[in-house]
Motif scaffolding. Sequence first.
Motif, PDB file in Angstrom:
ATOM      1  N   SER A 142      37.526  43.187  42.562  1.00 57.14           N
ATOM      2  CA  SER A 142      38.835  42.851  41.988  1.00 57.14           C
ATOM      3  C   SER A 142      38.862  43.142  40.494  1.00 57.14           C
ATOM      4  O   SER A 142      39.872  43.632  39.961  1.00 57.14           O
ATOM      5  N   PHE A 143      37.754  42.865  39.812  1.00 53.80           N
ATOM      6  CA  PHE A 143      37.664  43.174  38.383  1.00 53.80           C
ATOM      7  C   PHE A 143      37.735  44.683  38.160  1.00 53.80           C
ATOM      8  O   PHE A 143      38.396  45.163  37.232  1.00 53.80           O
ATOM      9  N   ASN A 144      37.056  45.429  39.010  1.00 55.52           N
ATOM     10  CA  ASN A 144      37.081  46.892  38.919  1.00 55.52           C
ATOM     11  C   ASN A 144      38.498  47.436  39.081  1.00 55.52           C
ATOM     12  O   ASN A 144      38.929  48.319  38.332  1.00 55.52           O
ATOM     13  N   ARG A 145      39.240  46.910  40.051  1.00 49.87           N
ATOM     14  CA  ARG A 145      40.610  47.382  40.282  1.00 49.87           C
ATOM     15  C   ARG A 145      41.497  47.077  39.080  1.00 49.87           C
ATOM     16  O   ARG A 145      42.337  47.891  38.692  1.00 49.87           O
ATOM     17  N   LEU A 146      41.327  45.899  38.484  1.00 55.15           N
ATOM     18  CA  LEU A 146      42.139  45.526  37.323  1.00 55.15           C
ATOM     19  C   LEU A 146      41.837  46.425  36.129  1.00 55.15           C
ATOM     20  O   LEU A 146      42.755  46.931  35.467  1.00 55.15           O
ATOM     21  N   ILE A 147      40.549  46.658  35.852  1.00 61.35           N
ATOM     22  CA  ILE A 147      40.161  47.491  34.719  1.00 61.35           C
ATOM     23  C   ILE A 147      40.587  48.936  34.940  1.00 61.35           C
ATOM     24  O   ILE A 147      41.093  49.606  34.025  1.00 61.35           O
ATOM     25  N   GLN A 148      40.426  49.426  36.147  1.00 60.72           N
ATOM     26  CA  GLN A 148      40.796  50.805  36.448  1.00 60.72           C
ATOM     27  C   GLN A 148      42.285  51.036  36.255  1.00 60.72           C
ATOM     28  O   GLN A 148      42.706  52.102  35.797  1.00 60.72           O
ATOM     29  N   LEU A 149      43.086  50.037  36.585  1.00 58.89           N
ATOM     30  CA  LEU A 149      44.530  50.165  36.443  1.00 58.89           C
ATOM     31  C   LEU A 149      44.974  49.982  34.998  1.00 58.89           C
ATOM     32  O   LEU A 149      45.947  50.588  34.561  1.00 58.89           O
ATOM     33  N   SER A 150      44.237  49.167  34.234  1.00 56.45           N
ATOM     34  CA  SER A 150      44.677  48.778  32.896  1.00 56.45           C
ATOM     35  C   SER A 150      44.241  49.747  31.805  1.00 56.45           C
ATOM     36  O   SER A 150      45.023  50.074  30.905  1.00 56.45           O
ATOM     37  N   SER A 151      42.980  50.186  31.875  1.00 59.80           N
ATOM     38  CA  SER A 151      42.453  50.971  30.765  1.00 59.80           C
ATOM     39  C   SER A 151      41.387  51.963  31.237  1.00 59.80           C
ATOM     40  O   SER A 151      40.293  51.528  31.638  1.00 59.80           O
ATOM     41  N   PRO A 152      41.671  53.251  31.174  1.00 56.97           N
ATOM     42  CA  PRO A 152      40.643  54.242  31.524  1.00 56.97           C
ATOM     43  C   PRO A 152      39.408  54.148  30.635  1.00 56.97           C
ATOM     44  O   PRO A 152      38.297  54.410  31.089  1.00 56.97           O
ATOM     45  N   THR A 153      39.618  53.776  29.364  1.00 58.60           N
ATOM     46  CA  THR A 153      38.486  53.645  28.444  1.00 58.60           C
ATOM     47  C   THR A 153      37.553  52.526  28.879  1.00 58.60           C
ATOM     48  O   THR A 153      36.326  52.702  28.944  1.00 58.60           O
ATOM     49  N   PHE A 163      32.740  50.121  31.634  1.00 63.11           N
ATOM     50  CA  PHE A 163      32.150  49.168  32.580  1.00 63.11           C
ATOM     51  C   PHE A 163      31.579  49.838  33.835  1.00 63.11           C
ATOM     52  O   PHE A 163      30.566  49.395  34.375  1.00 63.11           O
ATOM     53  N   PHE A 164      32.236  50.905  34.294  1.00 65.99           N
ATOM     54  CA  PHE A 164      31.876  51.460  35.597  1.00 65.99           C
ATOM     55  C   PHE A 164      31.557  52.948  35.569  1.00 65.99           C
ATOM     56  O   PHE A 164      31.290  53.533  36.620  1.00 65.99           O
ATOM     57  N   GLY A 165      31.608  53.575  34.401  1.00 74.81           N
ATOM     58  CA  GLY A 165      31.351  55.004  34.316  1.00 74.81           C
ATOM     59  C   GLY A 165      29.895  55.363  34.586  1.00 74.81           C
ATOM     60  O   GLY A 165      28.984  54.549  34.388  1.00 74.81           O
ATOM     61  N   GLY A 166      29.682  56.604  35.025  1.00 74.77           N
ATOM     62  CA  GLY A 166      28.320  57.059  35.295  1.00 74.77           C
ATOM     63  C   GLY A 166      27.661  56.244  36.397  1.00 74.77           C
ATOM     64  O   GLY A 166      28.229  56.021  37.457  1.00 74.77           O
ATOM     65  N   ASN A 167      26.461  55.780  36.090  1.00 74.87           N
ATOM     66  CA  ASN A 167      25.714  54.954  37.045  1.00 74.87           C
ATOM     67  C   ASN A 167      25.809  53.466  36.731  1.00 74.87           C
ATOM     68  O   ASN A 167      25.030  52.671  37.274  1.00 74.87           O
ATOM     69  N   ARG A 168      26.749  53.088  35.889  1.00 74.31           N
ATOM     70  CA  ARG A 168      26.853  51.678  35.507  1.00 74.31           C
ATOM     71  C   ARG A 168      27.309  50.796  36.660  1.00 74.31           C
ATOM     72  O   ARG A 168      27.115  49.580  36.624  1.00 74.31           O
ATOM     73  N   TRP A 169      27.927  51.394  37.656  1.00 74.03           N
ATOM     74  CA  TRP A 169      28.320  50.613  38.826  1.00 74.03           C
ATOM     75  C   TRP A 169      27.096  50.005  39.511  1.00 74.03           C
ATOM     76  O   TRP A 169      27.190  48.947  40.152  1.00 74.03           O
ATOM     77  N   MET A 170      25.934  50.637  39.344  1.00 72.70           N
ATOM     78  CA  MET A 170      24.707  50.132  39.959  1.00 72.70           C
ATOM     79  C   MET A 170      24.277  48.799  39.351  1.00 72.70           C
ATOM     80  O   MET A 170      23.625  47.986  40.012  1.00 72.70           O
ATOM     81  N   ARG A 184      32.265  59.046  45.370  1.00 74.12           N
ATOM     82  CA  ARG A 184      32.064  59.112  43.924  1.00 74.12           C
ATOM     83  C   ARG A 184      32.910  58.081  43.167  1.00 74.12           C
ATOM     84  O   ARG A 184      32.759  57.909  41.959  1.00 74.12           O
ATOM     85  N   MET A 185      33.813  57.408  43.864  1.00 70.96           N
ATOM     86  CA  MET A 185      34.671  56.400  43.222  1.00 70.96           C
ATOM     87  C   MET A 185      33.970  55.043  43.229  1.00 70.96           C
ATOM     88  O   MET A 185      33.442  54.610  44.248  1.00 70.96           O
ATOM     89  N   ALA A 186      33.987  54.361  42.081  1.00 73.70           N
ATOM     90  CA  ALA A 186      33.288  53.087  41.938  1.00 73.70           C
ATOM     91  C   ALA A 186      33.811  52.042  42.919  1.00 73.70           C
ATOM     92  O   ALA A 186      33.033  51.274  43.497  1.00 73.70           O
ATOM     93  N   ASP A 189      37.433  51.260  31.853  1.00 72.46           N
ATOM     94  CA  ASP A 189      36.902  51.628  33.167  1.00 72.46           C
ATOM     95  C   ASP A 189      35.654  52.486  33.011  1.00 72.46           C
ATOM     96  O   ASP A 189      34.650  52.282  33.717  1.00 72.46           O
ATOM     97  N   LYS A 190      35.703  53.420  32.089  1.00 76.07           N
ATOM     98  CA  LYS A 190      34.539  54.271  31.842  1.00 76.07           C
ATOM     99  C   LYS A 190      33.396  53.461  31.247  1.00 76.07           C
ATOM    100  O   LYS A 190      32.222  53.687  31.568  1.00 76.07           O
TER     101      LYS A 190
END
Length: 347
Positions: free
Chosen positions: A132-143, A148-155, A71-73, A145-146
Motif C-alpha cells: 500500500s505504501f508502494n502504491r501511494l508513493i508511486q502515484l504521488s512522486s516518481p522521485t 524508496f523502490f528503485g533498482g534493487n531497493r525493493w529487496m 520488473r515492477m516493484a 518512488d525511485k
Amino acid sequence: MSLLVATTKLSSILTSTVIPIEVEEEVIEENGRTIQTDWIIGILMMVLSLACAIAYYIILSTIYKDKELSRMASYRFMFFLGIFDIAQCFPHFVTGIFTIKQSVFYPGLAQAMGVIATPCYVAYAVLTIFLSFNRLIQLSSPTLDKYFFGGNRWMIWIGAASVFWIGYMIALASPWATIRYIPDWYSWDYDYDLPGSFYVQKCEMIIEVGGIFISAIFYSLIIYRLVKTKKRFLISKSYNAEIKVLIQATVITVYCTVLNVLWHNYSWMLPQNLWSYTALNFMWILNSGVYPIIYFIVNKALRDRIGVKRSTTVIGGVSVFQRQEKTRIERTETPKTSSNEKIRVIT
C-alpha cells in the motif's frame, strides 16, 4: 454368595466401560460435532486449501515468466505475498487430515504446522503494508518512488518482511510459545499454559490489526490523490489502472480487516461455539484465495497472459504463427504513436 459377588463385579465392569462412551456422546452432541461433520469439514479444508494453492500458482507463474510484470516493484511485492500465502495452504491441508482423524498424531507435528502457518501470515500482513505504501508513493512522486523502490531497493522491503517471518518462526518453535490446531474445535489457538504464548499473540494482533488500518490510511490517501488529479488523468491509462488497483486493494483490505479483528477479538464479538471457530478458520483458509480471485477479475493484463499461455499450450505452433503474423501486419498498418501511448501500464 460368590455368584452375587461375581454378578456385582461384572456389573461394575460393564458400567465402567459404558460410562465413557456415554460421556463422549454427550460431549459430541454438546459441541455440535459428529463423525460426519469431522469428515465434511476436514475434506472441505483440504479441497479449499489445495484450490487456493493452485489458483495462486497460476497467477504467480504468470507474473514470474512475464518480464514486463516482474520488473515492477508492486508486482514483486505481490509475488512474495503469494509465496507466503501458498505456504499457508500446506498446514491448512494437513489440518484437514487432523480433523478427519481427530488427532494431531504427534505434538511436534502440530507445533510444526503452527510454525509454518502463523509466521507466514504475519509476513503477509507486513507486506500488505509495504504494498500500500508502494502504491501511494508511486502515484504521488516518481522521485520518491525511485528513492524508496528503485533498482534493487525493493529487496530491502522483502528482507524486512522476512525478519518478521523468521522471528515468529523462532518464537513459535521455542518451548515457551506455540499455536496449535485443535481438531475437536476445528480451529487454532495459542497454548496459554506456556509463558510466552500470551506475548507472542499480542504482538501478532498489533501487527495484523494495526497493519490493516495503516494500509487503509494509505489507500485513503490514494483515493484522495486520484480524486484530486481526476481531471488531469481522466482519460489516461494511468488513472484507469490506479482505479483497478484501488478496487482490488479495497476488497482485500476489507476482508483482512474483518478476519484480523474477529480472529483476535472473537471472545467478545462472536458466540463462543464450534461453528464460530470453524467459520474463522475457513476465513483464514480462503484468505489465500482472495488475492488470485481479485487479480483475475480486475486485471486484464493477467487474464490476457493466462489466455495466451493456455492457447499456445492447446493449439501449439499454429497459434504462435498466427499471432506473429497478426503482430507483423499490425506493425505495418498501424501508424507510429507517441512515446506516452506506447507505455503500457499494467496493474
